[in-house]
Design a protein around this motif. Structure first.
Motif, PDB file in Angstrom:
ATOM      1  N   LEU A 372       0.826  -1.213   0.000  1.00 24.02           N
ATOM      2  CA  LEU A 372       0.000   0.000   0.000  1.00 24.02           C
ATOM      3  C   LEU A 372       0.860   1.263   0.000  1.00 24.02           C
ATOM      4  CD1 LEU A 372      -2.586  -1.182   2.688  1.00 24.02           C
ATOM      5  CD2 LEU A 372      -2.997  -0.995   0.220  1.00 24.02           C
ATOM      6  N   SER A 373       2.117   1.133  -0.423  1.00 22.89           N
ATOM      7  CA  SER A 373       3.061   2.240  -0.289  1.00 22.89           C
ATOM      8  C   SER A 373       2.745   3.428  -1.177  1.00 22.89           C
ATOM      9  CB  SER A 373       4.486   1.742  -0.545  1.00 22.89           C
ATOM     10  OG  SER A 373       4.880   0.860   0.482  1.00 22.89           O
ATOM     11  N   PHE A 374       1.978   3.223  -2.235  1.00 20.80           N
ATOM     12  CA  PHE A 374       1.533   4.344  -3.064  1.00 20.80           C
ATOM     13  C   PHE A 374       0.072   4.708  -2.782  1.00 20.80           C
ATOM     14  CE2 PHE A 374       5.012   3.034  -6.138  1.00 20.80           C
ATOM     15  CZ  PHE A 374       5.797   4.146  -5.898  1.00 20.80           C
ATOM     16  N   GLY A 375      -0.460   4.214  -1.682  1.00 21.05           N
ATOM     17  CA  GLY A 375      -1.836   4.506  -1.337  1.00 21.05           C
ATOM     18  C   GLY A 375      -2.799   3.528  -1.986  1.00 21.05           C
ATOM     19  N   TYR A 376      -4.077   3.901  -1.931  1.00 24.89           N
ATOM     20  CA  TYR A 376      -5.129   3.008  -2.408  1.00 24.89           C
ATOM     21  C   TYR A 376      -6.384   3.852  -2.597  1.00 24.89           C
ATOM     22  CZ  TYR A 376      -7.904  -1.352  -2.580  1.00 24.89           C
ATOM     23  OH  TYR A 376      -8.706  -2.396  -2.978  1.00 24.89           O
ATOM     24  N   GLY A 377      -7.158   3.569  -3.630  1.00 23.43           N
ATOM     25  CA  GLY A 377      -8.385   4.313  -3.854  1.00 23.43           C
ATOM     26  C   GLY A 377      -8.134   5.587  -4.641  1.00 23.43           C
ATOM     27  N   ILE A 378      -8.971   6.612  -4.409  1.00 21.74           N
ATOM     28  CA  ILE A 378      -8.930   7.815  -5.241  1.00 21.74           C
ATOM     29  C   ILE A 378      -7.650   8.621  -5.044  1.00 21.74           C
ATOM     30  CG2 ILE A 378     -11.444   7.996  -5.324  1.00 21.74           C
ATOM     31  CD1 ILE A 378     -11.233  10.338  -3.349  1.00 21.74           C
ATOM     32  N   HIS A 379      -6.937   8.403  -3.944  1.00 20.43           N
ATOM     33  CA  HIS A 379      -5.707   9.149  -3.697  1.00 20.43           C
ATOM     34  C   HIS A 379      -4.459   8.334  -4.025  1.00 20.43           C
ATOM     35  CE1 HIS A 379      -7.391  12.824  -2.011  1.00 20.43           C
ATOM     36  NE2 HIS A 379      -8.256  12.080  -1.344  1.00 20.43           N
ATOM     37  N   PHE A 380      -4.591   7.299  -4.835  1.00 19.85           N
ATOM     38  CA  PHE A 380      -3.405   6.543  -5.262  1.00 19.85           C
ATOM     39  C   PHE A 380      -2.419   7.524  -5.899  1.00 19.85           C
ATOM     40  CE2 PHE A 380      -0.844   4.060  -8.223  1.00 19.85           C
ATOM     41  CZ  PHE A 380      -0.483   2.990  -7.431  1.00 19.85           C
ATOM     42  N   CYS A 381      -1.143   7.368  -5.571  1.00 21.77           N
ATOM     43  CA  CYS A 381      -0.120   8.339  -5.946  1.00 21.77           C
ATOM     44  C   CYS A 381      -0.024   8.556  -7.457  1.00 21.77           C
ATOM     45  CB  CYS A 381       1.235   7.882  -5.410  1.00 21.77           C
ATOM     46  SG  CYS A 381       2.593   8.963  -5.860  1.00 21.77           S
ATOM     47  N   LEU A 382      -0.198   9.805  -7.891  1.00 20.73           N
ATOM     48  CA  LEU A 382      -0.097  10.143  -9.304  1.00 20.73           C
ATOM     49  C   LEU A 382       1.323   9.955  -9.828  1.00 20.73           C
ATOM     50  CD1 LEU A 382      -2.277  13.379  -9.520  1.00 20.73           C
ATOM     51  CD2 LEU A 382      -2.606  11.317 -10.885  1.00 20.73           C
ATOM     52  N   GLY A 383       2.310  10.093  -8.957  1.00 22.76           N
ATOM     53  CA  GLY A 383       3.695   9.987  -9.392  1.00 22.76           C
ATOM     54  C   GLY A 383       4.297   8.611  -9.240  1.00 22.76           C
ATOM     55  N   ALA A 384       3.472   7.582  -9.022  1.00 19.77           N
ATOM     56  CA  ALA A 384       4.002   6.232  -8.792  1.00 19.77           C
ATOM     57  C   ALA A 384       4.863   5.742  -9.952  1.00 19.77           C
ATOM     58  CB  ALA A 384       2.852   5.257  -8.528  1.00 19.77           C
ATOM     59  N   SER A 385       4.395   5.950 -11.180  1.00 19.09           N
ATOM     60  CA  SER A 385       5.153   5.454 -12.329  1.00 19.09           C
ATOM     61  C   SER A 385       6.472   6.200 -12.478  1.00 19.09           C
ATOM     62  CB  SER A 385       4.328   5.569 -13.611  1.00 19.09           C
ATOM     63  OG  SER A 385       3.970   6.918 -13.871  1.00 19.09           O
ATOM     64  N   LEU A 386       6.494   7.489 -12.143  1.00 17.01           N
ATOM     65  CA  LEU A 386       7.734   8.260 -12.213  1.00 17.01           C
ATOM     66  C   LEU A 386       8.722   7.777 -11.152  1.00 17.01           C
ATOM     67  CD1 LEU A 386       9.401  10.570 -13.373  1.00 17.01           C
ATOM     68  CD2 LEU A 386       8.199  12.137 -11.831  1.00 17.01           C
ATOM     69  N   ALA A 387       8.258   7.533  -9.937  1.00 16.47           N
ATOM     70  CA  ALA A 387       9.132   7.031  -8.869  1.00 16.47           C
ATOM     71  C   ALA A 387       9.722   5.682  -9.249  1.00 16.47           C
ATOM     72  CB  ALA A 387       8.349   6.921  -7.565  1.00 16.47           C
ATOM     73  N   ARG A 388       8.895   4.809  -9.799  1.00 18.14           N
ATOM     74  CA  ARG A 388       9.395   3.501 -10.232  1.00 18.14           C
ATOM     75  C   ARG A 388      10.448   3.642 -11.333  1.00 18.14           C
ATOM     76  NH1 ARG A 388       3.384   1.566  -9.595  1.00 18.14           N
ATOM     77  NH2 ARG A 388       3.560   0.003  -7.926  1.00 18.14           N
ATOM     78  N   MET A 389      10.207   4.553 -12.273  1.00 17.95           N
ATOM     79  CA  MET A 389      11.170   4.766 -13.351  1.00 17.95           C
ATOM     80  C   MET A 389      12.499   5.280 -12.803  1.00 17.95           C
ATOM     81  SD  MET A 389      11.034   7.337 -16.628  1.00 17.95           S
ATOM     82  CE  MET A 389       9.849   6.391 -17.573  1.00 17.95           C
ATOM     83  N   GLU A 390      12.446   6.254 -11.911  1.00 23.55           N
ATOM     84  CA  GLU A 390      13.681   6.786 -11.327  1.00 23.55           C
ATOM     85  C   GLU A 390      14.460   5.683 -10.614  1.00 23.55           C
ATOM     86  OE1 GLU A 390      13.333  10.915  -9.496  1.00 23.55           O
ATOM     87  OE2 GLU A 390      11.218  10.390  -9.754  1.00 23.55           O
ATOM     88  N   ALA A 391      13.771   4.871  -9.817  1.00 19.38           N
ATOM     89  CA  ALA A 391      14.450   3.783  -9.104  1.00 19.38           C
ATOM     90  C   ALA A 391      15.045   2.778 -10.082  1.00 19.38           C
ATOM     91  CB  ALA A 391      13.470   3.099  -8.153  1.00 19.38           C
ATOM     92  N   ARG A 392      14.308   2.447 -11.120  1.00 20.94           N
ATOM     93  CA  ARG A 392      14.807   1.481 -12.111  1.00 20.94           C
ATOM     94  C   ARG A 392      16.060   1.995 -12.806  1.00 20.94           C
ATOM     95  NH1 ARG A 392      14.154   1.552 -17.470  1.00 20.94           N
ATOM     96  NH2 ARG A 392      12.295   2.904 -17.455  1.00 20.94           N
ATOM     97  N   ILE A 393      16.021   3.229 -13.266  1.00 26.10           N
ATOM     98  CA  ILE A 393      17.160   3.780 -14.007  1.00 26.10           C
ATOM     99  C   ILE A 393      18.387   3.909 -13.103  1.00 26.10           C
ATOM    100  CG2 ILE A 393      18.001   5.867 -15.155  1.00 26.10           C
ATOM    101  CD1 ILE A 393      15.134   6.202 -16.286  1.00 26.10           C
ATOM    102  N   VAL A 394      18.191   4.336 -11.875  1.00 25.73           N
ATOM    103  CA  VAL A 394      19.312   4.434 -10.942  1.00 25.73           C
ATOM    104  C   VAL A 394      19.916   3.062 -10.689  1.00 25.73           C
ATOM    105  CG1 VAL A 394      19.868   4.860  -8.514  1.00 25.73           C
ATOM    106  CG2 VAL A 394      18.662   6.598  -9.842  1.00 25.73           C
ATOM    107  N   LEU A 395      19.082   2.047 -10.510  1.00 22.50           N
ATOM    108  CA  LEU A 395      19.594   0.702 -10.269  1.00 22.50           C
ATOM    109  C   LEU A 395      20.317   0.161 -11.500  1.00 22.50           C
ATOM    110  CD1 LEU A 395      19.719  -1.233  -7.952  1.00 22.50           C
ATOM    111  CD2 LEU A 395      17.541  -2.220  -8.656  1.00 22.50           C
ATOM    112  N   GLU A 396      19.761   0.373 -12.683  1.00 25.89           N
ATOM    113  CA  GLU A 396      20.433  -0.052 -13.924  1.00 25.89           C
ATOM    114  C   GLU A 396      21.793   0.626 -14.069  1.00 25.89           C
ATOM    115  OE1 GLU A 396      16.394  -0.787 -16.644  1.00 25.89           O
ATOM    116  OE2 GLU A 396      17.542   1.073 -16.839  1.00 25.89           O
ATOM    117  N   THR A 397      21.856   1.905 -13.752  1.00 26.56           N
ATOM    118  CA  THR A 397      23.098   2.660 -13.883  1.00 26.56           C
ATOM    119  C   THR A 397      24.121   2.203 -12.854  1.00 26.56           C
ATOM    120  OG1 THR A 397      21.776   4.546 -14.621  1.00 26.56           O
ATOM    121  CG2 THR A 397      24.054   4.989 -14.046  1.00 26.56           C
TER     122      THR A 397
END
Length: 430
Positions: A372-397
C-alpha cells in the motif's frame, strides 16, 4: 482566500476541532510509538499493534492507529466517512492560542485544497488537471533526462571508490528532477530540498510542537514567495514546464485558484521526491544486505521491477498516512468520532502475515508482491510510475558502473523522520 481575513476569522478562542476524550488501552505500547526504537526498527512495535491493538487509540499521537492490511486498505479508500480536507488543522489543535496565532500562515496554507488535501468533487477536478502532467507519455519522455542525471551522478561518484549513495544520488536526483519539471533555474534547485524537508518536519503524529511548526512555516512562506513569482512569470511568458501547464490548466472551464495552485506545487515537490529518495535508499540497502539477491539481479535485470516492488513493501518510504474523520461511524467494532484523526500505518500493513507469507523477509523472487506504499483508492499516488522509473534507471546505472557494490560496514544511518523511512547515510564501495 485573503490571509488577513482568515486570521481574523480563526484567531478567537473557539477551537475548530475538539480534542478527543479517549482512554488509551495500553500506555506501554503507546509510549513505544514515540520512542527512539521507532526510528531504528519500528517493525516489532508494528507487530504488537497488529496482534494486540489493531485499532488503537494513541494518546501519544492523539489519534486512532490502524495497522492491519485489510483495515488500512479499507480506510484508505473510504471517502464517505474519512476526509483529506483540512486534516492538517487537527495537528494544531493542541497548541496554545498564541502559538496557533503565530502559525497563521502555515495553518492557512494547509487549510487550502490541493490534489491530496481535497475530497470529491474538488479532488476529481484537481486530479484531472495534475494527471495530465504525469500521463504515461509525459513520464516516458523523461527517461532520457533521468538517465543522463543518473549517469552523471553515479559515474562521477564511483571514481572516488567509496561514496554516500544517499548524498550523491538518492537525495539530489529526485529533487533536481522535480525542480526542473516545475521550471526552477538550475542555480535555485538546492533550495527545494531544504524547503521540502522543513515543510514536512512537523508532521507524523497528531501532536504538533511549536518549534518544528515554525521552521515549517518559514520555509513554506519562502517557497510560496518563490513559486508566486514563477507562476506570474509563466502566465506572462509560457514555457514547456509543469508550472506553465498547471498555471494555464483548465478542466471543464475551472482551473486552479492561486491558493490551490501553490498548495499543489508544494504537494508535487514534497511528495515527488521524499518518497523516491527513500525508495532508492531502501532498495539499495536491502539488496546489498542480501548479496545473493544482488547477484541474482546482476545476472537477470528482469528482476529489477520485482525488486522495486519488494522494497516498497518491505520498507515503505512513507510509513504512515492520516485522515480526518468527517462522520462518526463504527470501524472494525470501534466508534470513531467526528473530527478525530486516524493514522493508517502503511509500514505495518505491508508486513501483515494475513496478506503476505514470510513478511519479515526481503525476497525479490516473490510470486506476488502486494503493498500500500503508493496509497489506495482515489488518492493513489499520481507519481508512482515516475518514482518507479527513477528507481529502475538508478539501479540499472549502478549495476553498470558498480556491479560489485558492497555496503561499507557500520556506515548506514537511518534518517530521523517520524513519517518517512529511509537511510540518511549509505556508504557503498566496489
Amino acid at each position: 482566500m485573503d490571509i488577513e481575513r482568515w486570521k481574523m476569522e480563526n484567531s478567537g478562542p473557539r477551537m475548530l476541532f475538539r480534542r478527543p476524550k479517549h482512554t488509551c488501552p495500553d500506555p506501554a505500547l503507546d509510549a513505544l510509538l514515540v520512542s527512539p526504537a521507532m526510528m531504528v526498527d519500528p517493525y516489532p512495535i508494528y507487530r504488537r499493534l497488529r496482534e494486540e491493538q489493531p485499532v488503537f487509540w494513541s494518546d501519544a499521537w492523539n489519534a486512532w492507529v490502524v495497522s492491519r492490511f485489510a483495515d488500512v486498505a479499507e480506510s484508505l479508500k473510504d471517502k464517505e466517512n474519512l476526509s483529506n480536507e483540512n486534516r492538517q488543522a487537527l495537528l494544531f489543535s493542541g497548541l496554545t492560542d498564541d502559538e496557533r496565532q503565530s502559525l497563521c500562515p502555515l495553518r492557512h496554507y494547509f487549510a487550502q485544497k490541493d490534489v491530496i488535501g481535497s475530497d470529491p468533487p474538488d479532488h476529481t477536478r484537481m486530479r484531472a488537471l495534475v494527471q495530465k502532467a504525469f500521463s504515461p507519455k509525459t513520464v516516458n519522455a523523461l527517461e532520457p533526462k533521468i538517465r543522463a542525471m543518473a549517469e552523471a551522478m553515479i559515474g562521477g561518484a564511483v571514481k572516488s571508490g567509496r561514496f554516500d549513495f544517499v548524498h550523491e544520488v538518492a537525495h539530489p536526483l529526485p529533487v533536481m528532477l522535480i525542480a526542473e519539471m516545475l521550471g526552477a533555474p538550475v542555480e535555485d534547485r538546492h533550495l527545494f530540498k531544504k524547503w521540502s524537508s522543513d515543510i514536512l518536519a512537523f508532521q507524523g503524529t497528531g501532536q504538533t510542537t511549536f518549534g518544528p511548526a515554525m521552521t515549517s512555516q518559514k520555509s513554506l512562506v519562502e517557497m510560496f514567495a518563490y513559486m508566486n513569482a514563477l507562476i506570474d512569470d509563466r502566465r506572462k511568458t509560457p514555457r514547456e514546464d509543469l508550472i506553465t501547464a498547471l498555471a494555464l490548466a483548465e478542466e471543464g472551464g475551472q482551473g486552479f485558484s492561486r491558493d490551490e495552485l501553490l498548495a499543489t506545487c508544494n504537494t508535487i515537490l514534497t511528495a515527488g521526491h521524499e518518497t523516491t529518495t527513500n525508495l532508492m535508499g531502501n532498495l539499495l540497502h536491502q539488496l546489498l544486505l542480501n548479496p545473493g539477491q544482488w547477484a541474482a539481479l546482476r545476472a537477470n535485470p528482469a528482476l529489477i521491477a520485482p525488486a522495486i516492488e519488494e522494497a516498497l513493501r518491505y520498507e515503505a518510504p512513507k510509513q504512515r498516512n492520516f485522515r480526518r474523520i468527517k462522520k462518526a461511524h463504527t470501524f472494525a467494532g470501534v466508534e470513531f468520532g467526528e473530527n478525530e484523526m486516524v493514522f493508517q500505518v502503511i509500514g505495518a500493513a505491508n508486513r501483515d502475515p494475513a496478506n503476505v507469507a514470510d513478511p519479515e523477509t526481503f525476497n525479490i523472487h516473490r510470486p506476488k508482491i502486494d503493498h500500500l506504499s503508493f496509497g489506495y483508492g482515489i488518492h493513489f499516488c499520481l507519481g508512482a510510475s515516475l518514482a518507479r522509473m527513477e528507481a529502475r534507471i538508478v539501479l540499472e546505472t549502478l549495476l553498470k558502473h558498480l556491479p560489485d557494490a558492497k555496503l561499507v560496514p557500520g556506515s548506514m544511518e537511518w534518517q530521523e523522520r517520524v513519517q518517512f523511512r529511509g537511510p540518511g547515510r549509505l556508504l557503498i564501495e566496489g
